[in-house]
Design a protein around this motif. Structure first.
Motif, PDB file in Angstrom:
ATOM      1  N   VAL A   1      36.249  38.728  17.022  1.00 26.55           N
ATOM      2  CA  VAL A   1      35.371  37.640  16.583  1.00 26.55           C
ATOM      3  C   VAL A   1      34.112  37.601  17.445  1.00 26.55           C
ATOM      4  O   VAL A   1      32.991  37.432  16.949  1.00 26.55           O
ATOM      5  CB  VAL A   1      36.122  36.295  16.646  1.00 26.55           C
ATOM      6  CG1 VAL A   1      35.165  35.128  16.367  1.00 26.55           C
ATOM      7  CG2 VAL A   1      37.277  36.277  15.647  1.00 26.55           C
TER       8      VAL A   1
ATOM      9  N   GLN B   1      38.954  32.045   8.355  1.00 27.33           N
ATOM     10  CA  GLN B   1      37.533  31.885   8.660  1.00 27.33           C
ATOM     11  C   GLN B   1      37.295  30.682   9.571  1.00 27.33           C
ATOM     12  O   GLN B   1      36.424  30.727  10.446  1.00 27.33           O
ATOM     13  CB  GLN B   1      36.748  31.752   7.353  1.00 27.33           C
ATOM     14  CG  GLN B   1      36.723  33.039   6.541  1.00 27.33           C
ATOM     15  CD  GLN B   1      36.181  32.856   5.138  1.00 27.33           C
ATOM     16  OE1 GLN B   1      36.161  31.736   4.604  1.00 27.33           O
ATOM     17  NE2 GLN B   1      35.716  33.947   4.527  1.00 27.33           N
TER      18      GLN B   1
ATOM     19  N   SER C   1      38.122  31.707  13.134  1.00 27.17           N
ATOM     20  CA  SER C   1      37.049  32.539  13.690  1.00 27.17           C
ATOM     21  C   SER C   1      35.849  31.680  14.087  1.00 27.17           C
ATOM     22  O   SER C   1      35.261  31.870  15.171  1.00 27.17           O
ATOM     23  CB  SER C   1      36.618  33.598  12.671  1.00 27.17           C
ATOM     24  OG  SER C   1      37.669  34.506  12.404  1.00 27.17           O
TER      25      SER C   1
END
Length: 283
Positions: free
Chosen positions: A23, A67, A70
């Motif tokens: 990430v 998502q 992250s």
């Protein structure tokens, strides 16, 4: 056998730190990156997560959850970078990274002269990390010490043996760590930190928000980060830390993201207070 062939491969909880490195590598490639981590890509590649990783799930909810995780990693990294810069500006010259994983702050941040940074983690991630650092010929920008010790064991004794001075202020970082520890282990960790913190010490914590284990862990794939989460923040984290002698501030991810120019476009689905990004000062 080459060093790469002999490198221990990520497994268990510490494997999640390689996912965190991926990430950070992706964030580093952005033109408007909130931080630059030149070593993150090497860590991710060594763990088999670069240039590609597992594909996004077909399930839309699972995709959004990944998502969201992250995004939270990016924001918390920036938050804790800023906390450490403030600590250094206030004269703190000891830094302890608990559950250090693939944290590369010793190499990527500018440290005042005389700064000592201690990385505490188990042997396997530290050996993996050392192998990649040798490969990259990385040079720390401060005096860096690594302590291979389990946080369930007597890590304060190992820290003392490495030269940490509890009479001087320390900046403590527990990033993405407490969510993997049961409540009693979290309390023990905080008690041990507090016992070695002189007035003026700083602490940065990331806490799992209320309900996050149920929301993210229920459908998590076995072995994934979310499947290993066990703990959430107390109802009143500021009060909880005050009981341990710390003056704390609690920030939400949404609040910090907006401050960093990365506002979350969707309205909150639930009450977001208290926040799970914690900065604290020992008085």
């Amino acid at each position: 056998m080459t060093e790469e062939q002999g490198r221990v491969q990520p497994s268990g909880v510490w494997a999640t730190s390689v996912g965190v490195a991926r990430v950070r590598a992706l964030e580093t490639e952005r033109a408007n990156a909130l931080f630059r981590d030149p070593l993150a890509q090497a860590f991710a590649a060594a763990g088999g997560l670069w240039p590609s990783s597992a594909p996004l799930p077909d399930d839309e909810a699972a995709r959004r959850r990944r998502q969201a995780v992250s995004f939270s990693i990016v924001i918390r990294t920036k938050f804790l970078d800023d906390l450490l810069r403030r600590a250094c500006a206030a004269g703190v010259r000891q830094v302890v990274l608990l559950g250090a994983g693939m944290d590369s702050r010793a190499f990527r941040m500018a440290w005042p002269e005389g700064t000592r940074l201690f990385e505490v983690d188990t042997a396997a991630p530290l050996e993996f990390k050392a192998s990649v650092l040798r490969q990259e010929r990385a040079v720390a920008r401060c005096e860096r010490s690594t302590l291979a010790v389990d946080l369930r064991e007597d890590w304060p004794a190992a820290l003392a043996a490495a030269g940490h001075d509890p009479a001087e202020p320390t900046a403590w970082i527990a990033e993405g760590l407490l969510i993997y520890l049961p409540e009693e282990a979290v309390e023990l960790l905080l008690a041990r930190i507090s016992a070695r913190s002189a007035p003026g010490s700083r602490m940065g914590l990331t806490l799992g928000s209320r309900g996050v284990v149920e929301r993210f862990g229920a459908g998590a794939a076995p072995g994934s980060a979310a499947s290993l989460w066990v703990s959430e923040m107390p109802d009143d984290p500021v009060g909880w830390l005050a009981g341990h002698g710390w003056e704390a501030e609690s920030h939400t991810l949404r609040e910090r993201a907006a401050a960093y120019g990365r506002p979350i476009g969707t309205p909150p689905r639930r009450e977001e207070r208290p926040g799970g990004l914690i900065s604290a000062i020992r008085r």
